[in-house]
Design an enzyme around this catalytic site. Structure first.
Site, short mmCIF file in Angstrom:
data_model
loop_
_atom_site.label_atom_id
_atom_site.label_comp_id
_atom_site.label_asym_id
_atom_site.label_seq_id
_atom_site.Cartn_x
_atom_site.Cartn_y
_atom_site.Cartn_z
N LYS A 90 2.25 -8.50 -26.25
CA LYS A 90 2.10 -9.05 -24.90
C LYS A 90 2.57 -10.48 -24.91
O LYS A 90 2.14 -11.28 -25.75
CB LYS A 90 0.62 -9.00 -24.48
CG LYS A 90 0.39 -9.45 -23.06
CD LYS A 90 0.53 -8.30 -22.09
CE LYS A 90 0.64 -8.77 -20.65
NZ LYS A 90 1.99 -9.20 -20.25
N ASN B 231 4.65 -23.31 -11.40
CA ASN B 231 3.47 -22.48 -11.14
C ASN B 231 2.18 -23.05 -11.73
O ASN B 231 1.16 -23.18 -11.04
CB ASN B 231 3.76 -21.10 -11.76
CG ASN B 231 2.94 -20.03 -11.12
OD1 ASN B 231 2.82 -20.00 -9.91
ND2 ASN B 231 2.37 -19.18 -11.92
N LYS C 263 -3.52 -16.82 -29.01
CA LYS C 263 -3.92 -16.97 -27.61
C LYS C 263 -4.47 -15.66 -27.07
O LYS C 263 -5.54 -15.61 -26.46
CB LYS C 263 -2.72 -17.43 -26.78
CG LYS C 263 -3.04 -17.71 -25.33
CD LYS C 263 -1.78 -17.94 -24.50
CE LYS C 263 -1.00 -19.15 -24.96
NZ LYS C 263 0.13 -19.43 -24.04
N THR D 245 -2.90 -19.27 -14.67
CA THR D 245 -2.78 -20.24 -15.77
C THR D 245 -3.32 -21.60 -15.35
O THR D 245 -4.08 -22.24 -16.10
CB THR D 245 -1.32 -20.36 -16.25
OG1 THR D 245 -0.80 -19.06 -16.53
CG2 THR D 245 -1.22 -21.21 -17.51
N GLN E 63 1.31 -16.83 -29.33
CA GLN E 63 0.76 -15.78 -28.46
C GLN E 63 -0.22 -14.88 -29.20
O GLN E 63 -1.17 -14.37 -28.61
CB GLN E 63 1.91 -14.95 -27.89
CG GLN E 63 1.57 -14.20 -26.62
CD GLN E 63 1.57 -15.10 -25.40
OE1 GLN E 63 2.44 -15.91 -25.21
NE2 GLN E 63 0.57 -14.94 -24.55
N GLY F 82 6.13 -12.81 -17.03
CA GLY F 82 6.96 -13.94 -16.64
C GLY F 82 6.72 -15.14 -17.55
O GLY F 82 5.80 -15.17 -18.34
N ASP F 83 7.58 -16.12 -17.42
CA ASP F 83 7.45 -17.39 -18.14
C ASP F 83 8.38 -18.36 -17.41
O ASP F 83 8.79 -18.09 -16.27
CB ASP F 83 7.85 -17.22 -19.62
CG ASP F 83 7.41 -18.40 -20.49
OD1 ASP F 83 6.22 -18.47 -20.83
OD2 ASP F 83 8.25 -19.25 -20.83
N SER G 73 -2.87 -11.33 -16.98
CA SER G 73 -1.90 -10.26 -17.24
C SER G 73 -2.60 -9.06 -17.87
O SER G 73 -2.30 -7.91 -17.54
CB SER G 73 -0.80 -10.76 -18.19
OG SER G 73 0.10 -11.60 -17.52
N LYS H 35 6.98 -12.26 -27.58
CA LYS H 35 7.64 -13.16 -26.64
C LYS H 35 9.11 -12.78 -26.56
O LYS H 35 9.67 -12.18 -27.49
CB LYS H 35 7.50 -14.61 -27.10
CG LYS H 35 7.64 -15.63 -25.97
CD LYS H 35 6.37 -15.74 -25.14
CE LYS H 35 6.53 -16.77 -24.04
NZ LYS H 35 5.30 -16.95 -23.27
#
Length: 448
Positions: free
Chosen positions: A93, A244, A117, A212, A114, A168-169, A381, A129
């Site tokens: 993820k 964002n 996290k 976030t 990630q 998204g990123d 997410s 990622k």
């Protein structure tokens, strides 16, 4: 600081030899391994099982070309990446970053971060990622669509709702996710929760856009309350970025009683002593896709300054870096400390250099590392994945309440781990240790 433990030092040297020149990735590995020294001393079983050697090596690295046709009929070629780093606790993820700076090192650093996290959220998600060096800025909707369709044509071979769920990123918003999801559905002939950050009409989650930024403030509020017996109330806040994360961190910080006085983009920053007018920022960035300097033309009394780093010279109580990696260097950290900053919480991925982090910790500043403080996005997410699996959707309030609870738990898990392993209050160590232990135990149980 440097890695002292001989075993961890040997692992790090091997990582350096295998990944020469990948400075972002090596920086991320160095920081984590340094934090793990007390764990390795207490857990020789993890050394014997080779867990650290395994966790620093991605399970799979996929690099591919992405040809697409621009509006002039010319063929353009970009490079696509997906790093599937660790699946010990769940499907991979992590987001897809579309930016010219994207390279193997950046994607590997993000994928490595990630792992921990995602572990900290308490949800069953592994670390991954991806992205491309494609720049959506200045491209037409049709160009973005053609790129996304080409990108997903290859990526679709490697992802799935129970295998790898991208999100998204930077550069990948609702438009890009929509085009990618549409292409995946055509190619696979299935409607599944393979991407998160989707539009609400086709499986997206309420509160994902805000997650976030909101989560960053929930974490910061809990940190202020538990470690300093204070809150956002009456505090001056500086936030870098104006995308964002920054927009919704501004909204939540203001709701919690803070006054946000500065925002930035890649060209420069605005300062508004009266407090940022978020409606104007949203119109500039979300509606018109403009530059932050337009704010100074529209809001009397505000000032725009070229260049980004100067934002950290503004006097504030709370600093929330929400732009990009390594934006706060030692000089910026010293400026913040000299101006009396009380807390720094990372909304972007790795926005503070190791020297800056060391300066904050030595000065007794509350410091919240990205892998803990900005986990709200991936947590939501994960909640979107749950809703997709159940074929239902929760209200904004339900998702927001779950998000707040997750962020509070992340703070306490990181704080408790810092205490247990002899670094009380050092949330960098605490977050790394808490995130690592869950994944390490899962890897040990599952065998080589």
């Amino acid at each position: 600081m440097a890695i002292q433990n001989a075993y961890l030092k040997a692992v790090y040297e091997k990582v350096c030899a295998r990944n020469p020149g990948e400075k972002e990735f090596l920086q991320a590995v160095d920081e984590v391994l340094e934090s793990l020294e007390p764990v390795i001393e207490k857990r020789p079983d993890l050394v014997e099982a080779g867990i650290v050697e395994q966790i620093v090596e991605p399970e799979r690295q996929i690099i591919f070309r992405v040809p697409w046709v621009d509006d002039n009929g010319k063929v353009q070629v970009n490079r696509g990446y997906r790093i599937q780093f660790n699946s010990a606790i769940g499907p991979y993820k992590g987001g897809l970053r579309l930016h010219p700076s994207v390279c193997a090192s950046v994607i590997k650093f993000l994928g490595f971060e990630q792992i921990f996290k995602n572990s900290l959220t308490g949800l069953p998600m592994g670390g991954g990622k991806g992205g491309s060096d494609f720049d959506p800025k200045g491209k037409s909707d049709m160009e973005v669509m053609r790129f996304c369709q080409s990108f997903m044509t290859e990526l679709s071979k490697h992802i799935g709702a129970d295998t790898d769920v991208p999100a998204g990123d930077i550069g990948t918003g609702a438009r890009e996710i929509g085009y990618m999801f549409g292409q995946y559905k055509k190619l696979r002939n299935e409607f599944v929760g393979v991407l998160t950050g989707k539009g609400l009409s086709y499986g997206g989650s309420l509160a994902r856009t805000e997650a976030t930024g909101y989560g960053l403030c929930y974490f910061t509020a809990e940190m202020l309350s538990c470690m300093k017996n204070t809150s956002f109330e009456g505090k001056t806040v500086v936030i870098s970025g104006s995308g964002n994360v920054a927009i919704y961190a501004t909204q939540k910080a203001t709701e919690l009683g803070g006054k946000v006085v500065a925002l930035s983009d890649s060209n420069g920053y605005i300062y508004d002593a009266n407090g940022i007018n978020l409606d104007v920022v949203k119109d500039i960035k979300e509606v018109k896709r403009g530059r932050i300097k337009e704010y100074a033309d529209r809001v009397p009394g505000s000032v725009y300054t070229e260049g980004c780093s100067g934002i950290w010279t503004i006097k504030c109580d709370i600093a929330l870096p929400c732009a990009t990696q390594n934006e706060i260097n030692l000089d910026s950290a010293k400026a913040l400390i000299a101006n009396g900053v009380m807390a720094v919480a990372e909304g972007a991925n790795m926005p503070s250099t190791p020297e800056a982090i060391e300066a904050f910790l030595n000065a007794g500043i509350l410091f919240a590392p990205a892998k803990a403080a900005n986990a709200g996005g991936v947590a939501t997410s994960g909640l979107e994945m749950s809703q997709n699996s159940e074929r239902l959707s929760w209200t904004f309030e339900e998702v927001d309440a779950k998000l707040k609870n997750i962020m509070i738990n992340i703070f306490h898990n990181a704080y408790n781990a810092s205490k247990e392993y002899g670094h009380e209050g050092n949330l960098v160590s605490g977050a790394n240790i808490a995130g690592f232990l869950k994944v390490a135990d899962a890897m040990k149980w599952q065998g080589i």
